[in-house]
Design a protein around this motif. Structure first.
Motif, PDB file in Angstrom:
ATOM      1  N   VAL A  80       3.127   6.786   4.546  1.00  0.00           N
ATOM      2  CA  VAL A  80       1.738   7.016   4.252  1.00  0.00           C
ATOM      3  C   VAL A  80       1.218   8.308   4.841  1.00  0.00           C
ATOM      4  CG1 VAL A  80      -0.701   6.392   4.335  1.00  0.00           C
ATOM      5  CG2 VAL A  80       1.154   4.650   3.702  1.00  0.00           C
ATOM      6  N   ARG A  81       1.619   8.506   6.178  1.00  0.00           N
ATOM      7  CA  ARG A  81       1.216   9.743   6.937  1.00  0.00           C
ATOM      8  C   ARG A  81       1.944  10.876   6.608  1.00  0.00           C
ATOM      9  NH1 ARG A  81       0.992   7.821  12.893  1.00  0.00           N
ATOM     10  NH2 ARG A  81       2.735   6.972  12.453  1.00  0.00           N
ATOM     11  N   GLY A  82       3.002  10.869   5.779  1.00  0.00           N
ATOM     12  CA  GLY A  82       3.911  12.153   5.524  1.00  0.00           C
ATOM     13  C   GLY A  82       3.260  12.794   4.215  1.00  0.00           C
ATOM     14  N   ASP A  83       4.312  13.525   3.642  1.00  0.00           N
ATOM     15  CA  ASP A  83       3.812  14.290   2.401  1.00  0.00           C
ATOM     16  C   ASP A  83       4.507  14.177   1.254  1.00  0.00           C
ATOM     17  OD1 ASP A  83       6.395  14.966   3.385  1.00  0.00           O
ATOM     18  OD2 ASP A  83       6.278  16.979   2.403  1.00  0.00           O
ATOM     19  N   LEU A  84       5.260  12.978   1.124  1.00  0.00           N
ATOM     20  CA  LEU A  84       5.828  12.310  -0.132  1.00  0.00           C
ATOM     21  C   LEU A  84       5.158  11.386  -1.141  1.00  0.00           C
ATOM     22  CD1 LEU A  84       9.474  12.236   1.235  1.00  0.00           C
ATOM     23  CD2 LEU A  84       8.259  14.265   0.183  1.00  0.00           C
ATOM     24  N   VAL A  85       4.007  10.811  -0.371  1.00  0.00           N
ATOM     25  CA  VAL A  85       3.325   9.736  -1.160  1.00  0.00           C
ATOM     26  C   VAL A  85       1.929  10.134  -1.087  1.00  0.00           C
ATOM     27  CG1 VAL A  85       5.015   8.053  -0.654  1.00  0.00           C
ATOM     28  CG2 VAL A  85       2.815   8.085   0.663  1.00  0.00           C
ATOM     29  N   ASP A  86       1.114   9.546  -1.963  1.00  0.00           N
ATOM     30  CA  ASP A  86      -0.270   9.810  -2.082  1.00  0.00           C
ATOM     31  C   ASP A  86      -0.779   8.301  -2.355  1.00  0.00           C
ATOM     32  OD1 ASP A  86      -2.805  11.001  -2.191  1.00  0.00           O
ATOM     33  OD2 ASP A  86      -2.402  12.476  -3.461  1.00  0.00           O
ATOM     34  N   LEU A  87      -2.030   8.096  -2.294  1.00  0.00           N
ATOM     35  CA  LEU A  87      -2.860   6.913  -2.350  1.00  0.00           C
ATOM     36  C   LEU A  87      -3.623   6.876  -3.815  1.00  0.00           C
ATOM     37  CD1 LEU A  87      -4.034   5.966   1.169  1.00  0.00           C
ATOM     38  CD2 LEU A  87      -1.774   5.327  -0.054  1.00  0.00           C
ATOM     39  N   THR A  88      -3.732   5.518  -4.213  1.00  0.00           N
ATOM     40  CA  THR A  88      -4.501   5.351  -5.432  1.00  0.00           C
ATOM     41  C   THR A  88      -5.662   4.642  -5.005  1.00  0.00           C
ATOM     42  OG1 THR A  88      -3.946   3.234  -5.898  1.00  0.00           O
ATOM     43  CG2 THR A  88      -2.414   4.781  -6.661  1.00  0.00           C
ATOM     44  N   ASP A  89      -6.799   4.484  -6.229  1.00  0.00           N
ATOM     45  CA  ASP A  89      -8.062   4.148  -5.752  1.00  0.00           C
ATOM     46  C   ASP A  89      -7.906   2.543  -5.082  1.00  0.00           C
ATOM     47  OD1 ASP A  89      -9.388   6.277  -6.522  1.00  0.00           O
ATOM     48  OD2 ASP A  89      -9.741   5.627  -8.413  1.00  0.00           O
ATOM     49  N   ALA A  90      -6.800   2.003  -5.579  1.00  0.00           N
ATOM     50  CA  ALA A  90      -6.461   0.675  -5.036  1.00  0.00           C
ATOM     51  C   ALA A  90      -6.310   0.286  -3.537  1.00  0.00           C
ATOM     52  CB  ALA A  90      -5.713  -0.028  -6.075  1.00  0.00           C
ATOM     53  N   LEU A 328       4.658  -4.914   1.041  1.00  0.00           N
ATOM     54  CA  LEU A 328       5.298  -3.619   0.264  1.00  0.00           C
ATOM     55  C   LEU A 328       5.503  -3.530  -1.176  1.00  0.00           C
ATOM     56  CD1 LEU A 328       7.873  -2.759   3.044  1.00  0.00           C
ATOM     57  CD2 LEU A 328       5.491  -1.880   2.883  1.00  0.00           C
ATOM     58  N   GLY A 329       5.898  -4.567  -1.709  1.00  0.00           N
ATOM     59  CA  GLY A 329       6.022  -4.607  -3.068  1.00  0.00           C
ATOM     60  C   GLY A 329       4.767  -4.358  -3.713  1.00  0.00           C
ATOM     61  N   ASN A 330       3.834  -5.198  -3.275  1.00  0.00           N
ATOM     62  CA  ASN A 330       2.350  -5.192  -3.980  1.00  0.00           C
ATOM     63  C   ASN A 330       1.748  -3.664  -3.766  1.00  0.00           C
ATOM     64  OD1 ASN A 330       1.761  -7.662  -4.917  1.00  0.00           O
ATOM     65  ND2 ASN A 330       1.554  -8.554  -2.983  1.00  0.00           N
ATOM     66  N   LEU A 331       2.011  -2.925  -2.583  1.00  0.00           N
ATOM     67  CA  LEU A 331       1.763  -1.673  -2.339  1.00  0.00           C
ATOM     68  C   LEU A 331       2.187  -0.789  -3.140  1.00  0.00           C
ATOM     69  CD1 LEU A 331       1.152  -2.057   1.323  1.00  0.00           C
ATOM     70  CD2 LEU A 331      -0.560  -2.113  -0.197  1.00  0.00           C
ATOM     71  N   PHE A 332       3.505  -0.560  -3.431  1.00  0.00           N
ATOM     72  CA  PHE A 332       4.210   0.260  -4.013  1.00  0.00           C
ATOM     73  C   PHE A 332       4.468   0.204  -5.713  1.00  0.00           C
ATOM     74  CE2 PHE A 332       5.778   1.240   0.015  1.00  0.00           C
ATOM     75  CZ  PHE A 332       5.723   2.730   0.149  1.00  0.00           C
ATOM     76  N   CYS A 333       4.333  -1.268  -5.997  1.00  0.00           N
ATOM     77  CA  CYS A 333       4.607  -1.444  -7.380  1.00  0.00           C
ATOM     78  C   CYS A 333       3.416  -2.412  -8.108  1.00  0.00           C
ATOM     79  CB  CYS A 333       5.789  -2.465  -7.336  1.00  0.00           C
ATOM     80  SG  CYS A 333       7.245  -1.644  -6.536  1.00  0.00           S
ATOM     81  N   SER A 334       3.535  -2.226  -9.384  1.00  0.00           N
ATOM     82  CA  SER A 334       2.771  -3.289 -10.092  1.00  0.00           C
ATOM     83  C   SER A 334       3.223  -4.751 -10.012  1.00  0.00           C
ATOM     84  CB  SER A 334       2.672  -2.796 -11.426  1.00  0.00           C
ATOM     85  OG  SER A 334       1.951  -1.345 -11.592  1.00  0.00           O
ATOM     86  N   SER A 343      -0.991   0.726  -4.760  1.00  0.00           N
ATOM     87  CA  SER A 343      -1.707   1.677  -3.830  1.00  0.00           C
ATOM     88  C   SER A 343      -1.136   2.843  -3.543  1.00  0.00           C
ATOM     89  CB  SER A 343      -1.750   0.842  -2.692  1.00  0.00           C
ATOM     90  OG  SER A 343      -2.735  -0.400  -3.136  1.00  0.00           O
ATOM     91  N   ILE A 344       0.173   2.999  -3.619  1.00  0.00           N
ATOM     92  CA  ILE A 344       0.997   4.143  -3.041  1.00  0.00           C
ATOM     93  C   ILE A 344       1.477   4.661  -4.267  1.00  0.00           C
ATOM     94  CG2 ILE A 344       2.654   5.115  -1.419  1.00  0.00           C
ATOM     95  CD1 ILE A 344       1.955   2.371   0.406  1.00  0.00           C
ATOM     96  N   THR A 345       1.764   5.890  -4.636  1.00  0.00           N
ATOM     97  CA  THR A 345       2.456   6.506  -5.539  1.00  0.00           C
ATOM     98  C   THR A 345       3.128   7.887  -5.130  1.00  0.00           C
ATOM     99  OG1 THR A 345       2.262   7.055  -7.720  1.00  0.00           O
ATOM    100  CG2 THR A 345       0.401   8.027  -6.413  1.00  0.00           C
ATOM    101  N   ALA A 346       4.095   8.413  -5.888  1.00  0.00           N
ATOM    102  CA  ALA A 346       4.490   9.752  -5.367  1.00  0.00           C
ATOM    103  C   ALA A 346       3.624  10.787  -5.437  1.00  0.00           C
ATOM    104  CB  ALA A 346       5.780  10.025  -6.603  1.00  0.00           C
ATOM    105  N   SER A 347       3.727  11.607  -4.469  1.00  0.00           N
ATOM    106  CA  SER A 347       2.789  12.851  -4.355  1.00  0.00           C
ATOM    107  C   SER A 347       3.030  13.985  -5.284  1.00  0.00           C
ATOM    108  CB  SER A 347       2.602  13.276  -2.873  1.00  0.00           C
ATOM    109  OG  SER A 347       4.102  13.886  -2.609  1.00  0.00           O
ATOM    110  N   GLU A 348       2.491  14.879  -5.541  1.00  0.00           N
ATOM    111  CA  GLU A 348       2.837  15.874  -6.140  1.00  0.00           C
ATOM    112  C   GLU A 348       3.704  16.804  -5.599  1.00  0.00           C
ATOM    113  OE1 GLU A 348       1.961  16.963  -9.474  1.00  0.00           O
ATOM    114  OE2 GLU A 348       1.264  14.749  -9.296  1.00  0.00           O
TER     115      GLU A 348
END
Length: 632
Positions: A80-90, A328-334, A343-348
């Motif tokens: 989460v503190r790196g540059d490869l992911v971003d967070l969603t509103d969830a 982790l499954g709930n955070l990275f996946c539907s 909650s976590i998705t791929a960053s631009e």
């Protein structure tokens, strides 16, 4: 995967199933502030020593149980503190504060006590196990458990100091409030000090116990060898993080190589190759409609074999009621549980990096190539590992609708966490365990260490063609100074054990011997040995010593950048990125500027993503806790 109650105390035998796994044994936490006293949590304090198999394994499994508490956190703090992911509103406020570098003392992911609980229990075991006891075959009875616990302690200390920068370091069990308070008042130690202490500690373990694991067999069909932290990998990490000279990096490379060389035994035919698992465009394609995965174990199956990608995992519980259930499954996946609200998705930044790779597509005859075009949908331009593990808005999920508006809810799957929903909303292949080490990670760190040790061509070969002796000794060894050639020869990859895949193999599937080695970049960017856009700079033979050293230095900088990108492409979402950036930053002329540039690039080239702390100051890379941990 419930890891309580594997052993019934005094039973002397393994119970079947994780429902009976890792008994809720009394465990020792820490005292004082981040060493909080809990008298009922001291293991076996009624005994001076741990002197029988049941007690020692009972203690070991209790320590493995403690690791569950920091499992999710290990991944989240590193990603989460790196540059490869971003967070969603969830995303939760705690998660968002981590990403923005504004976590406070109450943040759920900022809890050093949990690390010290593991460390203190390891210290107790190390201090009390009777490691000099021998059996009727004159073999030490408890050395495998002793070595395994030392490795766990070293790994845990490394996570602690990487997150806090300066921490309390102690090796004796703290059993009283007075001892804990004294430890808390002691000077805090930095990364270099702690790595030095832990290196000396692990190097003292006899070589044979670096490759042996406690024999507790399978638990609910999962091989317990996955639960341990190989000493040579942990040693490699310690050397890699603390390295200051090429000699230090050479030691790190040697440790990683030792693991690879002995993972499946020490016979002449033993090997642990990269494998030939790839995701590629079909040969000769011009339609760019479908990608093809070759091979099976891409991200890390939890089935143990000589070829297993997975090396180490922290076992998680299979249902929430059992205790340490991974989120982790709930955070990275539907999922059903989060109503598709990941909650976590791929960053631009990750998408742009992946798309920037030139994907080398083999022609039908295997002698010509073309390159995948830009602008393809579903992130399929460039490297294919991202679209292979990351997908959004599949039709299977379209039954998820907003309860208020009735609109379709955006959905996401990251297959590294294996959450898939079918049309009936049944979850399939959910992964409950936290993966820590895997094969490609070890090879990438080996390449990083080799590069900094002065062997950029060997490091580049790890990415482009794969390692074997034909590369290391013939292509490289004969073109470098003799002293360097002798050092490189220590890395022995016999060509009969490490067989590189040819273009013809990927086109026809035929080979005289089944190949087992490719360059890691080929896993996602097409057949790299024929990729004209992926070449080592200034790849010439230089006989003048001074010019050779200058050429090597230039190649090291170039290969370092390739390695950092490759780690992103291969290890995205796995919890290593922030630490990789820290480690690479330490080698830069301006570490702070490097770190700030990368972290604030999450949003991609078109916008910046500032965070709350000034990352140009390295002390702000670390968390703090109540003014007692962290660099103040």
């Amino acid at each position: 995967m419930n890891i309580k109650n594997i052993f019934r105390k005094g039973a002397g035998s393994v119970c079947c199933g994780f429902a009976a796994a890792f008994m809720a044994l009394p465990m020792m936490t820490s005292c004082a502030d981040f060493f909080e006293p809990e008298a009922e949590d001291v293991i076996f304090t009624d005994k001076d020593h741990l002197t029988n198999w049941t007690d020692t394994v009972y203690s070991l499994t209790g320590i493995l149980n403690k690791l569950q508490v920091i499992g999710d956190r290990t991944i989240l703090l590193g990603e989460v503190r790196g540059d490869l992911v971003d967070l969603t509103d969830a995303a939760s406020s705690d998660l968002r504060d981590l990403a923005l570098f504004q976590e406070n003392d109450d943040n759920k992911y900022n809890s050093p006590r949990d690390y010290y609980a593991i460390i203190n229990n390891c210290n107790y075991y190390i201090a009390n196990a009777k490691i000099d006891m021998r059996n009727s075959q004159d073999k030490y009875v408890f050395m495998t458990e002793y070595a395994a616990i030392k490795a766990i302690r070293a790994w845990t200390y490394l996570q602690l100091v990487l997150n806090y920068g300066e921490v309390a370091y102690y090796e004796e069990p703290l059993l009283t409030k007075e001892a804990a308070e004294a430890a808390e008042r002691a000077p805090k130690r930095d990364l270099d000090y702690i790595c030095s202490e832990l290196i000396a500690d692990l190097e003292s373990i006899p070589l044979q116990y670096r490759t042996e694991y406690p024999g507790i067999g399978k638990i609910r069909n999962t091989d317990s060898r996955f639960f341990y932290f190989p000493i040579d990998i942990v040693l490699g990490d310690l050397y890699l993080w603390s390295a200051k000279t090429p000699a230090d990096y050479y030691k790190a490379a040697t440790c990683y190589y030792n693991y690879i060389n002995t993972r499946n035994g020490q016979s002449a035919s033993s090997n642990y190759p990269v494998g030939v698992t790839t995701v590629m465009w079909p040969k000769g394609t011009t339609s760019w409609l479908g990608i093809t995965a070759y091979g099976g174990d891409f991200w890390g199956s939890e089935s143990y074999s000589n070829e297993s990608e997975l090396i180490t995992m922290i076992a998680g519980d299979s249902i929430r009621a059992e205790g340490y259930y991974s989120e982790l499954g709930n955070l990275f996946c539907s999922t059903n549980e989060n109503q598709a609200q990941y909650s976590i998705t791929a960053s631009e930044r990750l998408k742009e990096l992946s798309a920037s790779m030139a994907n080398c597509v083999l022609g039908n005859n295997g002698t010509t190539v073309s390159y995948a075009p830009s602008g393809l949908d579903l992130n399929r331009s460039g490297d294919l590992r991202l679209p292979f593990c990351f997908g959004q808005n599949f039709n299977n999920y379209n039954s998820f609708k907003d309860p208020v508006t009735g609109d379709l809810v955006p959905t996401q799957v990251i297959s590294k966490y294996k959450y898939m929903l079918n049309k009936e909303k049944r979850e399939e292949n959910a992964r409950n365990n936290i993966h820590i080490y895997r094969k490609q990670m070890v090879y990438l760190r080996l390449a990083e260490a080799l590069n900094q040790a002065g062997f950029p061509r060997a490091a580049f070969a790890t990415l482009s063609e794969g390692l074997d002796n034909a590369i290391l000794r013939d292509s490289i060894g004969h073109t470098i100074p003799e002293a360097d050639s002798i050092k490189l020869a220590a890395f022995d990859f016999p060509t009969n054990n490490y067989r590189r895949a040819s273009a013809n193999f990927f086109v026809t599937g035929n080979a005289e011997q089944i190949p087992n080695t490719i360059g890691i970049h080929t896993r996602g960017s097409g057949y790299t040995p024929m990729n004209e856009f992926y070449k080592l700079i200034n790849d010439t033979v230089e006989t003048n010593e001074a010019k050779y050293r200058q050429l090597t230095a230039e190649q090291q900088v170039y290969v370092d950048s390739l390695l950092l990108d490759e780690m992103a492409l291969e290890l995205a979402f796995e919890g290593t990125r922030y630490y990789d950036l820290m480690r690479f930053a330490k080698r830069q002329a301006n570490p702070g500027a490097f770190m700030k540039k990368h972290i604030e690039a999450r949003k991609g080239k078109k916008s910046s993503a500032p965070v709350s702390r000034d990352l140009s100051d390295p002390k702000n890379w670390y968390m703090t806790w109540k003014g007692k941990l962290g660099i103040q």
